[in-house]
Design a protein around this motif. Structure first.
Motif, PDB file in Angstrom:
ATOM      1  N   GLY A 120      -4.153   2.069  -2.930  1.00 27.05           N
ATOM      2  CA  GLY A 120      -4.725   2.432  -1.635  1.00 27.05           C
ATOM      3  C   GLY A 120      -5.090   1.199  -0.831  1.00 27.05           C
ATOM      4  O   GLY A 120      -4.603   0.100  -1.100  1.00 27.05           O
ATOM      5  N   GLN A 121      -5.957   1.396   0.148  1.00 30.58           N
ATOM      6  CA  GLN A 121      -6.347   0.286   1.011  1.00 30.58           C
ATOM      7  C   GLN A 121      -7.059  -0.806   0.224  1.00 30.58           C
ATOM      8  O   GLN A 121      -6.771  -1.985   0.367  1.00 30.58           O
ATOM      9  N   GLU A 172      -3.033  -8.131  -1.939  1.00 35.44           N
ATOM     10  CA  GLU A 172      -2.582  -9.025  -0.874  1.00 35.44           C
ATOM     11  C   GLU A 172      -3.265 -10.374  -0.979  1.00 35.44           C
ATOM     12  O   GLU A 172      -2.648 -11.410  -0.735  1.00 35.44           O
ATOM     13  N   GLY A 232      -4.817  -2.424  -2.384  1.00 32.09           N
ATOM     14  CA  GLY A 232      -3.793  -3.147  -1.642  1.00 32.09           C
ATOM     15  C   GLY A 232      -4.331  -4.462  -1.110  1.00 32.09           C
ATOM     16  O   GLY A 232      -3.667  -5.497  -1.168  1.00 32.09           O
ATOM     17  N   LYS A 233      -5.539  -4.418  -0.642  1.00 26.57           N
ATOM     18  CA  LYS A 233      -6.148  -5.630  -0.088  1.00 26.57           C
ATOM     19  C   LYS A 233      -6.323  -6.690  -1.180  1.00 26.57           C
ATOM     20  O   LYS A 233      -6.031  -7.866  -0.976  1.00 26.57           O
ATOM     21  N   THR A 271       0.816  -1.221   0.000  1.00 26.32           N
ATOM     22  CA  THR A 271       0.000   0.000   0.000  1.00 26.32           C
ATOM     23  C   THR A 271       0.845   1.265   0.000  1.00 26.32           C
ATOM     24  O   THR A 271       0.306   2.357  -0.176  1.00 26.32           O
TER      25      THR A 271
END
Lengths: 90, 401
Positions: free
Chosen positions: A28-29, A36, A32-33, A22
């Motif tokens: 962003g969040q 991941e 990024g999630k 991130t």
């Protein structure tokens, strides 16, 4: 892109080390999630993909859009961020 | 990555339901299981789609693309290649691929597919004749002659496709629902799904299109207004003609020909059909998206009445075909050659300079050497003698005095 974000400058300013994904500009969040979930939890993994694509911005943005659902602007931002990081530290 | 496969087993239950509704099939009882829907789907729609498919303009284009692909023996499915083959094929297209691994393979596959479509389109536009192209289209229609009276339902699959490609080109054209058939598929980043689609699933429904000629003409008129291009009068004429011929019961083939040649010829070129020169529609299809770039590259060239690229494309081919300095003799060669030239230009003066320097050096040495010799020169003694002589003279003078 004429101006760069603070995030971009922060990332390009120093070696990425173990920074999370991130910290990449344009990620962003939410994105990024998603990254991941696909195993790209560190910024250097995304860099690895970028390098695997021979630093080809077009292919990389395409991949990022596919992998994280990023829009063109975010993907381009991330791509530029990585490219500048490579220019500085590789 | 969205992958649409025409396999009902992979559809969700709501999807199956909506597909069935879209095909005017009565649904089974609400509490039935998925396989009931699946059976119904494969029975009703599977059979139908083998012969035909409810069509809209996009399907026309799709079927063209499929045909084109079938005609092209060099079109290979990149999904079937091994990593090495994929890499080699990409290299043939001038792309140096990186390592092909799990995360990069799909990207390279898509890239190759795009390149192949581009190359294929270019080849077609160079070699193919418009007449041949439209005749092959007619053959397709003949098979589907019997399906003309079908209901004008648009299948969900087609809609999905629409949405998919909307995403891809939506940035350029906000009203692309209408504009879409102007574009050749090679300019849409293609998903794998399109590649796999069975050509049998596409149906061209000429009567429906003939009935919608007004709509098509209207939509292309709006498009034309956007582009500030002259409005061809023959569009209407064409529509009327195809209508009347169907009313009069003329041979269906001619009606179909009118109907099919309409969407691709008129809308691609933005000009009347009756004066359309016999160039491949593909040229025009390729032309439209490139237009902006070309306008950028050659802003001084005026748009031809045909709107065709032939004259504009030539410079590109020329530049790509032969070395740049034949085209632009003023351009400097490589920086290395330039450097060499500069060195050569400086070479003679440098040599002269060195020679002059050496000569000067020699001269100075000679002078120096001669100065050294002068120390034990006869002149020195002569000078001494002279002083001695004058001394003696003065002595003699004093003695005399």
């Amino acid at each position: 892109m004429s101006t760069t974000s603070q995030k971009h400058r922060d990332f390009v300013a120093e070696p990425m080390g173990e920074k999370p994904v991130t910290t990449l500009s344009g990620i962003g969040q939410v994105l990024g999630k998603k990254l991941e979930e696909q195993g790209f939890d560190k910024a250097y993994l995304v860099l690895g993909q970028f390098l695997l694509l021979r630093k080809d911005g077009e292919l990389f943005t395409e991949w990022l859009k596919d992998a994280s659902g990023a829009n063109t602007r975010n993907a381009a931002s991330c791509c530029q961020c990585l490219r500048e990081w490579c220019d500085a530290f590789l | 990555m969205p992958v649409f496969v025409e396999d009902p087993a992979q559809f969700s239950k709501p999807r199956l339901k909506s597909e069935l509704i879209a095909h005017n099939v009565t649904l089974p009882a609400a509490e039935s299981k998925k396989h009931v829907y699946m059976e119904l789907y494969s029975k009703c729609i599977g059979l139908k789609s083998a012969a035909d498919f409810s069509s809209d303009e996009e399907d026309v284009q799709e079927s063209q693309d499929c045909e084109e692909r079938e005609k092209d023996p060099e079109m290979i499915d990149p999904c079937g290649l091994t990593d090495d083959e994929l890499k080699a094929t990409l290299l043939q297209y001038g792309v140096e691929a990186g390592p092909i691994v799990g995360t990069t393979r799909s990207l390279y596959e898509r890239k190759l597919q795009r390149l192949m479509e581009l190359a294929g389109g270019r080849r077609h536009s160079e070699t193919e004749n418009a007449d041949r192209y439209s005749y092959s289209e007619d053959e397709l229609e003949d098979d589907q002659d019997s399906e003309q009276g079908r209901a004008e339902t648009v299948s969900l699959v087609a809609d999905k496709q629409h949405v998919d490609s909307d995403i891809q080109i939506g940035r350029h054209f906000p009203n692309n629902k209408k504009v879409e058939y102007h574009y050749h598929q090679c300019f849409l980043p293609s998903s794998r799904m399109r590649f796999r689609r069975d050509p049998g699933h596409f149906e061209f429904n000429p009567r429906r299109n003939a009935g919608n000629q007004r709509n098509v003409a209207e939509s292309s008129n709006t498009e034309r207004r956007n582009q500030d291009l002259p409005l061809p009068v023959t569009l209407e004429h064409e529509a009327v003609q195809s209508r009347t011929s169907s009313i009069l019961g003329l041979p269906t083939e001619s009606v179909q020909e009118a109907a099919t040649s309409f969407p691709d010829k008129c809308t691609m070129t933005n000009r009347p059909l009756c004066i359309t020169p016999k160039t491949s529609p593909l040229i025009r299809q390729i032309k439209v998206p490139i237009k902006d770039v070309l306008m950028e590259m050659f802003p001084e060239t005026k748009p031809t009445p045909t709107g065709i690229a032939a004259t504009r494309r030539r410079p590109i081919k020329g530049a790509a075909g032969r070395p740049v300095h034949f085209k632009y003799p003023d351009l400097p060669a490589s920086p290395m050659a330039q450097q060499r030239h500069a060195v050569e230009r400086h070479m003679v003066p440098l040599w002269v300079q060195i020679l002059v320097f050496l000569i000067l050096g020699c001269l100075l040495y000679v002078i120096y050497a001669s100065m050294e010799n002068r120390l034990d020169n006869p002149f020195v003694t002569l000078l001494d003698n002279l002083s001695v002589v004058t001394e003696r003279e003065t002595k003699g003078m004093s003695l005399q005095a």
